[in-house]
Every structure is written in C-alpha cells, then in structure tokens.
Scaffold this motif. Structure first.
Motif, PDB file in Angstrom:
ATOM      1  N   TRP A 174       2.055  -0.330 -13.517  1.00  0.00           N
ATOM      2  CA  TRP A 174       3.217  -1.049 -12.994  1.00  0.00           C
ATOM      3  C   TRP A 174       4.213  -1.348 -14.115  1.00  0.00           C
ATOM      4  O   TRP A 174       5.418  -1.225 -13.932  1.00  0.00           O
ATOM      5  CB  TRP A 174       2.775  -2.345 -12.320  1.00  0.00           C
ATOM      6  CG  TRP A 174       3.911  -3.171 -11.793  1.00  0.00           C
ATOM      7  CD1 TRP A 174       4.463  -4.269 -12.361  1.00  0.00           C
ATOM      8  CD2 TRP A 174       4.640  -2.927 -10.586  1.00  0.00           C
ATOM      9  NE1 TRP A 174       5.498  -4.745 -11.594  1.00  0.00           N
ATOM     10  CE2 TRP A 174       5.629  -3.938 -10.487  1.00  0.00           C
ATOM     11  CE3 TRP A 174       4.559  -1.970  -9.585  1.00  0.00           C
ATOM     12  CZ2 TRP A 174       6.526  -4.024  -9.421  1.00  0.00           C
ATOM     13  CZ3 TRP A 174       5.460  -2.042  -8.512  1.00  0.00           C
ATOM     14  CH2 TRP A 174       6.422  -3.055  -8.446  1.00  0.00           C
ATOM     15  N   VAL A 208       3.367  -1.890  -3.026  1.00  0.00           N
ATOM     16  CA  VAL A 208       3.112  -2.799  -4.146  1.00  0.00           C
ATOM     17  C   VAL A 208       1.779  -3.519  -3.945  1.00  0.00           C
ATOM     18  O   VAL A 208       0.972  -3.658  -4.882  1.00  0.00           O
ATOM     19  CB  VAL A 208       4.260  -3.818  -4.284  1.00  0.00           C
ATOM     20  CG1 VAL A 208       3.959  -4.836  -5.378  1.00  0.00           C
ATOM     21  CG2 VAL A 208       5.583  -3.108  -4.565  1.00  0.00           C
ATOM     22  N   GLN A 211      -1.221  -1.239  -4.654  1.00  0.00           N
ATOM     23  CA  GLN A 211      -1.359  -0.897  -6.068  1.00  0.00           C
ATOM     24  C   GLN A 211      -1.778  -2.091  -6.915  1.00  0.00           C
ATOM     25  O   GLN A 211      -2.646  -1.972  -7.780  1.00  0.00           O
ATOM     26  CB  GLN A 211      -0.030  -0.332  -6.595  1.00  0.00           C
ATOM     27  CG  GLN A 211       0.385   0.982  -5.965  1.00  0.00           C
ATOM     28  CD  GLN A 211      -0.642   2.077  -6.166  1.00  0.00           C
ATOM     29  OE1 GLN A 211      -1.185   2.254  -7.255  1.00  0.00           O
ATOM     30  NE2 GLN A 211      -0.920   2.817  -5.102  1.00  0.00           N
ATOM     31  N   VAL A 238       1.514 -10.322  -6.148  1.00  0.00           N
ATOM     32  CA  VAL A 238       2.045  -9.195  -5.369  1.00  0.00           C
ATOM     33  C   VAL A 238       3.452  -9.520  -4.870  1.00  0.00           C
ATOM     34  O   VAL A 238       4.370  -8.693  -4.961  1.00  0.00           O
ATOM     35  CB  VAL A 238       1.108  -8.875  -4.186  1.00  0.00           C
ATOM     36  CG1 VAL A 238       1.761  -7.858  -3.242  1.00  0.00           C
ATOM     37  CG2 VAL A 238      -0.228  -8.334  -4.686  1.00  0.00           C
ATOM     38  N   ALA A 241       5.961  -9.374  -7.762  1.00  0.00           N
ATOM     39  CA  ALA A 241       6.258  -7.991  -8.154  1.00  0.00           C
ATOM     40  C   ALA A 241       7.143  -7.301  -7.119  1.00  0.00           C
ATOM     41  O   ALA A 241       8.065  -6.549  -7.472  1.00  0.00           O
ATOM     42  CB  ALA A 241       4.960  -7.214  -8.336  1.00  0.00           C
ATOM     43  N   PHE A 242       6.877  -7.557  -5.847  1.00  0.00           N
ATOM     44  CA  PHE A 242       7.688  -6.978  -4.775  1.00  0.00           C
ATOM     45  C   PHE A 242       9.158  -7.352  -4.943  1.00  0.00           C
ATOM     46  O   PHE A 242      10.035  -6.499  -4.948  1.00  0.00           O
ATOM     47  CB  PHE A 242       7.143  -7.450  -3.425  1.00  0.00           C
ATOM     48  CG  PHE A 242       8.018  -7.148  -2.240  1.00  0.00           C
ATOM     49  CD1 PHE A 242       8.401  -5.853  -1.933  1.00  0.00           C
ATOM     50  CD2 PHE A 242       8.451  -8.182  -1.396  1.00  0.00           C
ATOM     51  CE1 PHE A 242       9.206  -5.580  -0.815  1.00  0.00           C
ATOM     52  CE2 PHE A 242       9.235  -7.927  -0.291  1.00  0.00           C
ATOM     53  CZ  PHE A 242       9.614  -6.625  -0.001  1.00  0.00           C
ATOM     54  N   LEU A 245      11.557  -5.842  -7.644  1.00  0.00           N
ATOM     55  CA  LEU A 245      12.220  -4.558  -7.408  1.00  0.00           C
ATOM     56  C   LEU A 245      13.655  -4.709  -6.904  1.00  0.00           C
ATOM     57  O   LEU A 245      14.460  -3.783  -7.027  1.00  0.00           O
ATOM     58  CB  LEU A 245      11.412  -3.734  -6.393  1.00  0.00           C
ATOM     59  CG  LEU A 245      10.019  -3.301  -6.831  1.00  0.00           C
ATOM     60  CD1 LEU A 245       9.336  -2.533  -5.696  1.00  0.00           C
ATOM     61  CD2 LEU A 245      10.092  -2.454  -8.086  1.00  0.00           C
TER      62      LEU A 245
END
Length: 424
Positions: A174, A208, A211, A238, A241-242, A245
């Motif tokens: 990532w 995401v 992973q 999670v 991180a989503f 983007l």
C-alpha cells in the motif's frame, strides 16, 4: 431498506398476486422448425460490453435460436425493468443479474424457472467454483446460469503514464502504491481515475478493505455481521486508507461513469483505475494490449485475496414449451466452452469453467485463472454475503463518508448501525 429494494419486494409481491388471479391467453405456438425466440434483457451497453454480449447472441442464433436484444443502460434500471415486465405479463425470456443475492427474493416468490437439467448435463456441480454455486443453487435447484467470473478489485495502469512519472515497478505494498500516486500527481497526471458513483465508491472501498483488512476481517464483517469487528482499529485503518485516495482524484470525478474513468487511463491522462476486470473490455475496444499498453495487478503481494464476483442470467417463470426450450438453450449456450472463451476475451472476465481455450485470453485473465486455482485466495464479493437491503445501506454509509467531512469513527458507527437495522 433502500428504495430499490422496497420496489423489488413490492413488485415481486404484486407478481405473485397477479399469478394467483389468472393468466393471459398464450400466443400462438411457432412451428417446430421456427427458431426459438428469446428476448434477453441486460445492461451491457459500453463498447467492450456490447462486443462481448454479441458472442452469446451469435452462438445462440447458430444453435437454432433467435436472439432479441433488449439492453437497458444501468444495472439497477435494467433489473427494475425486468421486474416491471414480469408484473406486466411481458417478461423477457432471460434477464441479467449479478452473481449475488439480488435475485433471491424472486426465487422465494416462485417467479423463476430453474435450469437443473442444463446444470446436470453440464456437470455444474463439478466444474463451477463453490463461491458461484453457493449463490446460484438455492434450495437444491439452480436458478441462474453464470456467464463469467469478475474480480472487481483490479488495479489497471497506463504504461505511458507510469513511464512519464518515472515509476519503474508495480507497487507491491500500500505504501508503494501511495508513493506511485504521488509521482503521478507530481508529473501533472490524474493519479487515480475515479467515477464518483455510489457503486463505484463501494468497489474501491472493498478493494482497500480486502487488501488492508485481509480476508478474516472482511468475512467477519460482511458474512458474520460482527459489530465488534466494525469498531476495531483495523477497520478504522481501512476507512482512513480509503479516504486517503480522495486526494488523488480529479474535480471531474463526481458522477463519472466507470467506462469514462477507464478512458482516462486508456488515453494516458490518468495513471491508475481500481475497477473490475470488465474495464479490460474498454482497453481491448481501443486496440490496447495488456502488458504492452497497460498493466494490471490484482493486489499487493503473492497471496493477495482475489474477490470473486460475476454476472448470471435468470429465467422468468413460464410453462410455454417453446419459451422453456429457449431458456434451456440459452443456459446451455452461455455456459459452453466456446462461447465462454469468446465472451470473456471481449468482456475482460474469466470463464466460469476451466476447460476453455485460453489462447484468446490476455495476460490479466490468465493471471486470474491461475489465482482461482488457489482456493485460499478466493474471497466472496460482499454482495454474495449480504442482502441487497444491507448492501444498499452500507453503500450509503460509504458515500457519505467519502463525500462529507465525517470522521472514521462516525463512519464506523454508521456502518454498525446499518448492519443492525438491516440484519434479518
């Protein structure tokens, strides 16, 4: 329960009532030598999709049928049209749904014919992946013909864009992926080609999630409805991180269709798109070749989970002999090795069966087929695990989180509440 699900259930109930009230007069039965006519409802309207569905149409016609194409743009609109046509007594012979729980209600209402005979002849019990069987075989009967296996979480990238940004290798973690997006942004390119539609946001989120959260957390939440897992630090990571983007999308992303986002990568204006492997149909339609013009990877590392999804056709209830024959012929043709290979080569998917000619398939498809041999990497798509009501509610939670200034903790709370409100 979202509006689409309410409509589906209400319509299904209306159909059952109409069926009890009586039936319409049957049309004249065509002669035995006439082709078996089949109206086929689907939502495949983009360039790559249209080229793919023609493979089934041509094969059906060659087998003695007459394919009458009835495309309806938009998946939800197409499914609603199918239900409405059943209500109106003008059901298609076959209709597309995702390989998911979307058609469970109309099975329960007794509104579909099964294709057990075709399944037995084709050895579906033996050749189909269990993740597919678990969705299409209900109460011991096969109610849908699966036509492809899609993995909705592929990473597609422009080779030219990567070269322009001086990115030499595919990201393996990532952190490397985020570093690649930063380089694309610095090179003046759109780092992430994104379509700001609810279902596309959910696809990227699940990519995401699979992973970074891993299969265990993915299944704890979607399959087991574990509210404690939703509140966990791992799930918070999670969510963080989503939304990370979002900084790599462009101002034109909101409302953009998926194939228009793919076109940004095809034209080398954007670096990466996270999308299902149906996007390859758009690359193929533009004359691009996997490995030469664009690259693909299904996740980070050699054991990255491979999300399994797909499409299937259902067959509305009828007792008319020629319609039933047409339904069986469609199910047979669509799942046969030749049409399967020809369809997948244009659609971007992989075939539902292993005994097909792989020479037509690109490197990404071959990669997917090889991964599917490792059952430990197969991860059911969220829509295989949750009812449409809950899936819609979770989509709403995620689109609110993506588009509004919510904290990860607020999103966790909303996610958990949606699960409580929509668990039967």
């Amino acid at each position: 329960m979202n509006d689409a699900s309410r409509r589906t259930r209400a319509i299904a109930a209306a159909v059952l009532a109409a069926a009890c009230a009586g039936t319409r007069a049957a049309p004249p039965v065509p002669s035995a030598t006439a082709p078996l006519k089949a109206t086929v409802s689907h939502w495949w309207t983009s360039g790559g999709e249209s080229a793919a569905i023609r493979q089934f149409a041509d094969a059906f016609n060659a087998a003695g049928g007459q394919w009458i194409d009835q495309a309806v743009a938009g998946a939800e609109q197409s499914r609603a049209s199918t239900i409405n046509r059943i209500v109106g007594g003008n059901a298609p012979v076959a209709a597309q749904f995702n390989t998911s729980r979307q058609f469970r209600d109309i099975v329960d209402q007794g509104l579909l014919n099964n294709v057990d005979e075709v399944a037995a002849r084709g050895n579906w019990d033996r050749i189909l992946p269990q993740t597919i069987i678990d969705v299409i075989r209900i109460n011991g009967h096969y109610y849908a013909a699966p036509v492809d296996i899609h993995m909705p979480a592929w990473f597609f990238y422009s080779k030219k864009a990567f070269a322009q940004a001086k990115i030499k290798d595919e990201p393996r973690t990532w952190e490397e992926f985020i570093a690649a997006l930063d380089k694309l942004k610095a090179a003046g390119l759109i780092p992430l080609a994104f379509g700001g539609q609810v279902w596309q946001e959910k696809i990227v989120f699940d990519a995401v999630f699979a992973q970074l959260g891993g299969p265990e957390l993915f299944l704890k939440i979607y399959r087991d409805r574990d509210v404690k897992a939703v509140a966990s630090p791992a799930f918070r990571n999670v969510l963080v991180a989503f939304r990370q983007l979002r900084a790599y999308t462009d101002p034109g992303a909101p409302g953009r269709n998926w194939n228009d986002a793919t076109a940004l990568v095809v034209s080398n204006r954007a670096g990466v798109q996270i999308m299902g492997d149906w996007a390859k149909g758009e690359f193929s339609a533009a004359g691009q070749v996997a490995g030469r013009d664009f690259g693909c990877f299904p996740g980070f590392g050699p054991k990255a989970p491979y999300i399994v999804a797909g499409d299937a056709f259902v067959f509305p209830k009828t007792a008319k002999p020629n319609v039933v024959r047409a339904q069986k012929l469609l199910a047979t043709v669509m799942t046969a090795p030749g049409p399967q290979a020809a369809f997948s080569a244009r659609k971007g998917s992989i075939p539902i069966r292993p005994d097909v000619d792989l020479s037509q398939l690109d490197m990404c498809a071959r990669m997917g087929i090889a991964i599917m041999q490792d059952k430990s990497r197969q991860l059911p798509n969220a829509e295989m695990l949750v009812e449409p009501d809950l899936n819609g509610a979770l989509q709403d939670v995620l689109t609110n989180y993506w588009n509004r200034k919510q904290t990860p903790e607020q999103a966790q709370a909303a996610f958990a509440q949606a699960m409580k409100d929509n668990t039967w």
